[in-house]
Design an enzyme around this catalytic site. Sequence first.
Site, PDB file in Angstrom:
ATOM      1  N   ASP A  85      -9.822  -1.547  10.095  1.00 55.82           N
ATOM      2  CA  ASP A  85      -8.648  -2.120   9.436  1.00 55.82           C
ATOM      3  C   ASP A  85      -8.957  -2.422   7.974  1.00 55.82           C
ATOM      4  OD1 ASP A  85      -5.911  -3.756   9.819  1.00 55.82           O
ATOM      5  OD2 ASP A  85      -7.325  -5.000   8.671  1.00 55.82           O
ATOM      6  N   ARG A 130       6.716   4.725   0.437  1.00 56.64           N
ATOM      7  CA  ARG A 130       5.876   3.535   0.649  1.00 56.64           C
ATOM      8  C   ARG A 130       4.830   3.741   1.741  1.00 56.64           C
ATOM      9  NH1 ARG A 130       9.310  -1.022   2.270  1.00 56.64           N
ATOM     10  NH2 ARG A 130       7.373  -2.181   2.070  1.00 56.64           N
ATOM     11  N   LYS A 131       4.871   4.865   2.455  1.00 58.90           N
ATOM     12  CA  LYS A 131       3.946   5.113   3.560  1.00 58.90           C
ATOM     13  C   LYS A 131       2.691   5.824   3.062  1.00 58.90           C
ATOM     14  CE  LYS A 131       7.621   5.586   6.953  1.00 58.90           C
ATOM     15  NZ  LYS A 131       8.243   6.517   7.930  1.00 58.90           N
TER      16      LYS A 131
END
Length: 164
Positions: A85, A130-131
């Site tokens: 992450d 935005r991805k």
Amino acid sequence: MATTITNAEAMAVDLRGESDWTAFDAPALVGSSLRFVSGDPQGDRFRVRYYRDAAQQLKARVWFGPETEGPPGHAHGGSIAAVLDEVLGLSGWAAGHAVVVANLNVSFRNLLPLQTVVTVESEVVSINGRKVLVKGRVCSGSAIYAEAECLCIAIGQPKTSVAG
């Protein structure tokens, strides 16, 4: 039962990068938000050092200490996911996109022995509005411990869409 490392062992953790990697100052980019995984550089949980490779992709050397134990003698899957992450999200930032992780899919391939230094490789594979899609893996030599795909969402103004 977790093992305890001595001061001599703690100092022996080698997080140096490859000869064609350059050090990357992640805290200077994102500030103190890296506290959860890489906030204690001398602790018994994680130790992390960031780099960019010759292609400017973000890499990390990570040591999984005794405080990451899940299965006896091995890192907990949640600790591996936490590292992925941080590294994959940071990869989006390093590519110029202020992002948050929206979806992280991790496939665990092998048990990761405690007190092992591994490499986390990352690659921004596509940007669409935005991805920001990032892929990565936790590995050491030919051993692959986990692979991941991470969908990040830009929290600032999107850059022009570019295929990775």
